[in-house]
Design a protein around this motif. Structure first.
Motif, PDB file in Angstrom:
ATOM      1  N   GLN A  27      49.765  42.674  32.682  1.00  0.00           N
ATOM      2  CA  GLN A  27      50.554  42.381  33.873  1.00  0.00           C
ATOM      3  C   GLN A  27      49.717  42.521  35.140  1.00  0.00           C
ATOM      4  O   GLN A  27      49.824  41.712  36.065  1.00  0.00           O
ATOM      5  N   LEU A  28      48.880  43.549  35.187  1.00  0.00           N
ATOM      6  CA  LEU A  28      48.058  43.782  36.365  1.00  0.00           C
ATOM      7  C   LEU A  28      47.111  42.609  36.606  1.00  0.00           C
ATOM      8  O   LEU A  28      46.995  42.100  37.728  1.00  0.00           O
ATOM      9  N   ASN A  54      45.462  37.636  39.466  1.00  0.00           N
ATOM     10  CA  ASN A  54      45.146  36.202  39.439  1.00  0.00           C
ATOM     11  C   ASN A  54      46.145  35.383  40.246  1.00  0.00           C
ATOM     12  O   ASN A  54      45.802  34.354  40.820  1.00  0.00           O
ATOM     13  N   THR A  55      47.411  35.851  40.279  1.00  0.00           N
ATOM     14  CA  THR A  55      48.462  35.097  40.962  1.00  0.00           C
ATOM     15  C   THR A  55      48.428  35.299  42.473  1.00  0.00           C
ATOM     16  O   THR A  55      48.627  34.358  43.242  1.00  0.00           O
ATOM     17  N   LYS A  75      42.304  42.803  44.027  1.00  0.00           N
ATOM     18  CA  LYS A  75      41.968  43.885  43.102  1.00  0.00           C
ATOM     19  C   LYS A  75      41.325  45.054  43.836  1.00  0.00           C
ATOM     20  O   LYS A  75      41.651  46.218  43.573  1.00  0.00           O
ATOM     21  N   ASN A  76      40.439  44.762  44.780  1.00  0.00           N
ATOM     22  CA  ASN A  76      39.741  45.822  45.500  1.00  0.00           C
ATOM     23  C   ASN A  76      40.682  46.601  46.417  1.00  0.00           C
ATOM     24  O   ASN A  76      40.616  47.833  46.499  1.00  0.00           O
ATOM     25  N   ILE A  77      41.583  45.879  47.084  1.00  0.00           N
ATOM     26  CA  ILE A  77      42.542  46.555  47.963  1.00  0.00           C
ATOM     27  C   ILE A  77      43.488  47.420  47.141  1.00  0.00           C
ATOM     28  O   ILE A  77      43.829  48.546  47.532  1.00  0.00           O
ATOM     29  N   PHE A  78      43.915  46.915  45.974  1.00  0.00           N
ATOM     30  CA  PHE A  78      44.784  47.715  45.114  1.00  0.00           C
ATOM     31  C   PHE A  78      44.072  48.998  44.689  1.00  0.00           C
ATOM     32  O   PHE A  78      44.676  50.078  44.651  1.00  0.00           O
ATOM     33  N   TYR A  79      42.791  48.893  44.383  1.00  0.00           N
ATOM     34  CA  TYR A  79      42.032  50.084  43.994  1.00  0.00           C
ATOM     35  C   TYR A  79      42.069  51.130  45.104  1.00  0.00           C
ATOM     36  O   TYR A  79      42.368  52.306  44.860  1.00  0.00           O
ATOM     37  N   LEU A 117      51.391  42.975  47.103  1.00  0.00           N
ATOM     38  CA  LEU A 117      51.393  43.975  46.031  1.00  0.00           C
ATOM     39  C   LEU A 117      52.737  44.688  45.952  1.00  0.00           C
ATOM     40  O   LEU A 117      53.228  44.997  44.863  1.00  0.00           O
ATOM     41  N   SER A 118      53.353  44.934  47.100  1.00  0.00           N
ATOM     42  CA  SER A 118      54.661  45.606  47.101  1.00  0.00           C
ATOM     43  C   SER A 118      55.729  44.702  46.496  1.00  0.00           C
ATOM     44  O   SER A 118      56.630  45.171  45.800  1.00  0.00           O
TER      45      SER A 118
END
Length: 294
Positions: free
Chosen positions: A31-32, A37-38, A46-50, A86-87
């Motif tokens: 899912q992540l 990708n979406t 990905k980097n901001i989520f990290y 992301l939210s």
């Protein structure tokens, strides 16, 4: 990995396994990557989520994240846009109309994102991540109930993703005479639903493939489910049917501890399908999956 969770050491082993290589890891990781990708805005999601997962309970600071990513040429506005996306994917929490963001509160999801960060971003090995989790859970025994409930719900989601328009015996798995069609769902997720004149309800699992809509309640309790709990789910379904809509509605109640006679009678008379632990385990085995945690 099937084992009885009869002491904290066995809980430690199962949680560490599920969050580093088992079904929970596989499904959440899938899912992540789908979300990355979406919603890969600016190529930096990905980097901001990290960086967002490094926050604990304090407010996420977009300006600080932008500063940490200076070599990506990212500004604060771009970070805010990605945090908002992301939210909306339920990967972080949004408050104050999209102006404040926080790390997710769910303890199991937090453990997953921490493990993901170690393995996928910081390049730790699976063995290192699992060893660290086992050590951590020797000190934190309170996650036992959280894990069992969360693992059960997640495994049902994973199970439903395996449906592919199979037709199976309804009596054996769902306490319904005749055959039951298992749709090939386009999406399977959790959902909060509300109408202007109702309270908000949380539907554990919502799955859809036009014209089919499945609404699922998953309970991992110490006592059989009673009539009041069934009627609460029924009220939630009525709201969900208005909000989401589907031509063929299936309401599925799962209780690992079974049902009282009164609630079983009500479920049967009002068109629900319902399953106890053994019936769910039969269905999991039918699809070649592991049984629910004990």
């Amino acid at each position: 990995m099937n084992e009885f969770l009869d002491d904290i050491d066995s809980v430690n082993r199962v949680i560490a396994y599920e969050l580093t290589e088992g079904a929970i890891w596989s499904e959440l990781y899938r899912q992540l990557n789908y979300y990355f990708n979406t919603i890969n805005e600016f190529g930096i999601t990905k980097n901001i989520f990290y960086f967002a997962t490094r926050y604990q309970d304090e407010k996420i600071d977009p300006k600080k994240i932008a500063s940490s990513m200076s070599h990506w040429d990212v500004d604060e506005r771009q970070v805010r846009d990605v945090l908002l996306s992301l939210s909306r994917a339920d990967l972080i929490e949004e408050k104050v109309a999209g102006t404040e963001f926080y790390n997710i509160k769910d303890p199991i999801l937090r453990e997953f994102t921490d493990t993901w960060a170690r393995v996928d971003v910081e390049n730790s090995t699976w063995e290192e991540a699992a060893t660290e989790l086992r050590e951590k859970y020797r000190r934190l025994s309170g996650k036992y109930a959280d894990f069992k409930g969360y693992a059960t719900e997640l495994m049902i989601k994973f199970l439903m993703m395996q449906f592919s328009r199979h037709t199976i015996d309804g009596e054996s798995f769902f306490n319904r005479k005749g055959n039951v069609l298992l749709p090939k769902f386009v999406w399977v997720d959790s959902r909060a639903v509300k109408l202007p004149d109702t309270r908000e309800y949380q539907i554990d699992i919502v799955a859809k493939e036009v014209p089919n809509l499945w609404l699922v309640e998953v309970k991992n309790t110490q006592q059989p489910i009673g009539l009041e709990q069934v009627k609460h789910f029924e009220s939630a379904c009525k709201v969900a049917e208005e909000v989401i809509r589907g031509e063929i509605i299936t309401r599925w109640y799962i209780s690992t501890c079974g049902f009282t006679q009164e609630s079983e009678r009500y479920l049967a008379e009002n068109g629900f399908i319902y399953s106890n632990r053994e019936q769910v385990n039969q269905l999991l085995r039918y699809f070649g999956l592991r049984e629910l945690p004990v």
